[in-house]
Design a protein around this motif. Structure first.
Motif, PDB file in Angstrom:
ATOM      1  N   GLY A 141     -32.687  -8.387  -6.660  1.00 33.90           N
ATOM      2  CA  GLY A 141     -33.357  -7.326  -7.077  1.00 33.90           C
ATOM      3  C   GLY A 141     -33.699  -6.554  -8.861  1.00 33.90           C
ATOM      4  O   GLY A 141     -34.223  -8.052  -9.048  1.00 33.90           O
ATOM      5  N   ALA A 142     -33.868  -5.480  -8.835  1.00 31.93           N
ATOM      6  CA  ALA A 142     -33.702  -4.966 -10.413  1.00 31.93           C
ATOM      7  C   ALA A 142     -32.254  -5.334 -10.885  1.00 31.93           C
ATOM      8  O   ALA A 142     -32.074  -6.045 -11.773  1.00 31.93           O
ATOM      9  CB  ALA A 142     -34.145  -4.369 -10.587  1.00 31.93           C
ATOM     10  N   ALA A 166     -40.326 -10.563  -8.563  1.00 30.97           N
ATOM     11  CA  ALA A 166     -40.459 -10.032 -10.319  1.00 30.97           C
ATOM     12  C   ALA A 166     -39.870  -8.076 -10.157  1.00 30.97           C
ATOM     13  O   ALA A 166     -40.113  -7.661 -11.730  1.00 30.97           O
ATOM     14  CB  ALA A 166     -41.432 -10.178 -11.059  1.00 30.97           C
ATOM     15  N   ALA A 167     -38.466  -7.650  -9.374  1.00 28.33           N
ATOM     16  CA  ALA A 167     -38.098  -6.450  -9.358  1.00 28.33           C
ATOM     17  C   ALA A 167     -37.426  -5.474 -11.376  1.00 28.33           C
ATOM     18  O   ALA A 167     -36.692  -6.980 -11.262  1.00 28.33           O
ATOM     19  CB  ALA A 167     -37.727  -5.811  -8.289  1.00 28.33           C
ATOM     20  N   PRO A 207     -40.341   4.613  -7.039  1.00 30.15           N
ATOM     21  CA  PRO A 207     -38.716   3.572  -7.644  1.00 30.15           C
ATOM     22  C   PRO A 207     -37.992   3.874  -8.235  1.00 30.15           C
ATOM     23  O   PRO A 207     -36.402   3.826  -8.448  1.00 30.15           O
ATOM     24  CB  PRO A 207     -40.154   2.616  -8.402  1.00 30.15           C
ATOM     25  CG  PRO A 207     -40.985   2.573  -8.224  1.00 30.15           C
ATOM     26  CD  PRO A 207     -41.383   3.608  -7.220  1.00 30.15           C
ATOM     27  N   ASN A 208     -38.293   5.207  -9.631  1.00 24.97           N
ATOM     28  CA  ASN A 208     -37.102   5.891  -9.847  1.00 24.97           C
ATOM     29  C   ASN A 208     -35.999   6.670  -9.502  1.00 24.97           C
ATOM     30  O   ASN A 208     -35.227   6.014  -9.650  1.00 24.97           O
ATOM     31  CB  ASN A 208     -38.252   6.763 -10.327  1.00 24.97           C
ATOM     32  CG  ASN A 208     -39.150   6.238 -12.015  1.00 24.97           C
ATOM     33  OD1 ASN A 208     -39.214   5.393 -12.568  1.00 24.97           O
ATOM     34  ND2 ASN A 208     -40.097   7.271 -12.895  1.00 24.97           N
ATOM     35  N   GLY A 261     -33.938  -9.319  -1.520  1.00 23.77           N
ATOM     36  CA  GLY A 261     -35.018  -8.738  -2.655  1.00 23.77           C
ATOM     37  C   GLY A 261     -35.767  -9.502  -3.240  1.00 23.77           C
ATOM     38  O   GLY A 261     -37.606  -8.758  -3.679  1.00 23.77           O
ATOM     39  N   ASP A 262     -35.547 -11.079  -3.162  1.00 23.89           N
ATOM     40  CA  ASP A 262     -37.042 -11.512  -3.260  1.00 23.89           C
ATOM     41  C   ASP A 262     -38.433 -11.923  -2.457  1.00 23.89           C
ATOM     42  O   ASP A 262     -39.401 -11.764  -3.260  1.00 23.89           O
ATOM     43  CB  ASP A 262     -36.872 -13.516  -3.439  1.00 23.89           C
ATOM     44  CG  ASP A 262     -35.860 -13.343  -5.147  1.00 23.89           C
ATOM     45  OD1 ASP A 262     -35.452 -12.613  -5.624  1.00 23.89           O
ATOM     46  OD2 ASP A 262     -34.935 -15.019  -4.779  1.00 23.89           O
ATOM     47  N   GLN A 263     -37.988 -11.257  -0.824  1.00 25.71           N
ATOM     48  CA  GLN A 263     -38.943 -11.209  -0.410  1.00 25.71           C
ATOM     49  C   GLN A 263     -40.134 -10.098  -0.407  1.00 25.71           C
ATOM     50  O   GLN A 263     -40.944  -9.809  -0.485  1.00 25.71           O
ATOM     51  CB  GLN A 263     -38.826 -11.369   1.077  1.00 25.71           C
ATOM     52  CG  GLN A 263     -38.517 -12.640   1.842  1.00 25.71           C
ATOM     53  CD  GLN A 263     -39.697 -13.601   1.230  1.00 25.71           C
ATOM     54  OE1 GLN A 263     -41.035 -13.258   1.907  1.00 25.71           O
ATOM     55  NE2 GLN A 263     -39.566 -14.587   1.490  1.00 25.71           N
TER      56      GLN A 263
END
Length: 308
Positions: free
Chosen positions: A134-135, A182-183, A113-114, A176-178
């Motif tokens: 997303g985030a 909670a990103a 993720p970074n 994004g939700d899929q």
């Protein structure tokens, strides 16, 4: 004597059992992480939503580090820097629409993720129409980019109607939700002080921070105090021993005469000026170009330490 021997055996069995239990926990944590982060083209396609009036093209293109240049010639090196693994490209076509009424989706999968955040942040403008897709994401007309977990997603269309723009946002939000409803941003970003911080200035430098090959995995954020700009960085070395190794290399390169120890440090770097830093455990953090800014280095560095 027999009782002592029996007790020793029992202690050994308990210790062995604890080691096995710890191994099992770590093993399944690793497996679950892989299940969460592994995103094959078919898995990604299954997460894309069905949109009324639009059809998802059955043709799916994939690219790996060896042929990414075929898709984004000239920009591939930047993605490879952030441990790029695979690109999967999809297309939505508007049913009975014109030749330009289609939406392309490029899903870049990175090692961590970074890394996904890092390449997103490297391309992100300082000002835009930001959202919580997303985030984080941003949209400018019929172009929308966002990141979620290990994925950096880029969407666009040659058409610029309100319908196309809204459809792009709808697809992005549902996709994004899929992937992860909670990103979040990388956890290390929460340690930066909020006062004077420039919005959307966070960056992640995977290697060669400040031009030094031994400074890696650095998070950087920009600040502005009374018109004077400076930066702060946080390096998570993983362990105290590795943090010490990193600083030893830095001390050797800069020919520091002071003794290296945990706590407050001033590193005189002839290429980057004096770096006011602090070292605690696996973390190294500091300030760059704060000389003319109306802030006290000690206070800022201590504020970071309180958050660890």
């Amino acid at each position: 004597m027999m009782q002592l021997k029996t007790q020793t055996i029992q202690d050994s069995m308990i210790k062995s059992g604890k080691i096995r239990l710890r191994f099992i926990i770590l093993f399944w944590a690793f497996v679950l992480t892989q299940l969460i982060t592994a995103q094959t083209p078919s898995e990604l396609k299954a997460k894309l939503p069905q949109i009324t009036g639009w059809s998802l093209d059955s043709n799916v293109e994939t690219f790996d580090p060896n042929n990414l240049y075929e898709r984004i010639n000239g920009a591939a090196e930047g993605f490879l820097l952030y441990n790029f693994k695979e690109l999967t490209a999809f297309v939505y076509n508007k049913i009975n629409g014109g030749d330009d009424e289609y939406i392309t989706i490029q899903v870049y999968r990175h090692a961590t993720p970074n890394d996904a955040f890092g390449v997103y942040a490297a391309e992100r403008p300082s000002e835009s129409n930001f959202s919580n897709i997303g985030a984080e994401g941003y949209q400018e007309g019929s172009m929308l980019n966002f990141f979620v977990d290990c994925l950096y997603v880029k969407m666009e269309s040659p058409a610029s109607s309100d319908e196309v723009t809204k459809t792009i946002e709808q697809i992005a939000r549902k996709f994004g939700d899929q992937v992860n409803p909670a990103a979040k941003f990388p956890a290390n970003l929460r340690y930066f002080p909020t006062e004077n911080k420039i919005p959307h200035s966070e960056q992640y430098i995977p290697s060669g921070f400040l031009g030094h090959e031994f400074l890696n995995q650095a998070f950087v954020t920009g600040y502005n105090a009374s018109g004077k700009k400076y930066q702060m960085f946080i390096i998570d070395a993983g362990t105290t021993a590795e943090a010490k190794t990193v600083l030893e290399k830095y001390y050797q390169f800069t020919k520091q005469t002071s003794k290296l120890r945990e706590g407050r440090l001033t590193i005189k770097d002839r290429y980057n000026g004096n770096l006011e830093c602090q070292w605690k455990g696996q973390y190294i953090w500091g300030i760059i170009n704060e000389k003319d800014a109306p802030v006290k280095a000690d206070n800022v560095l201590k504020e970071v330490e309180k958050k660890f």
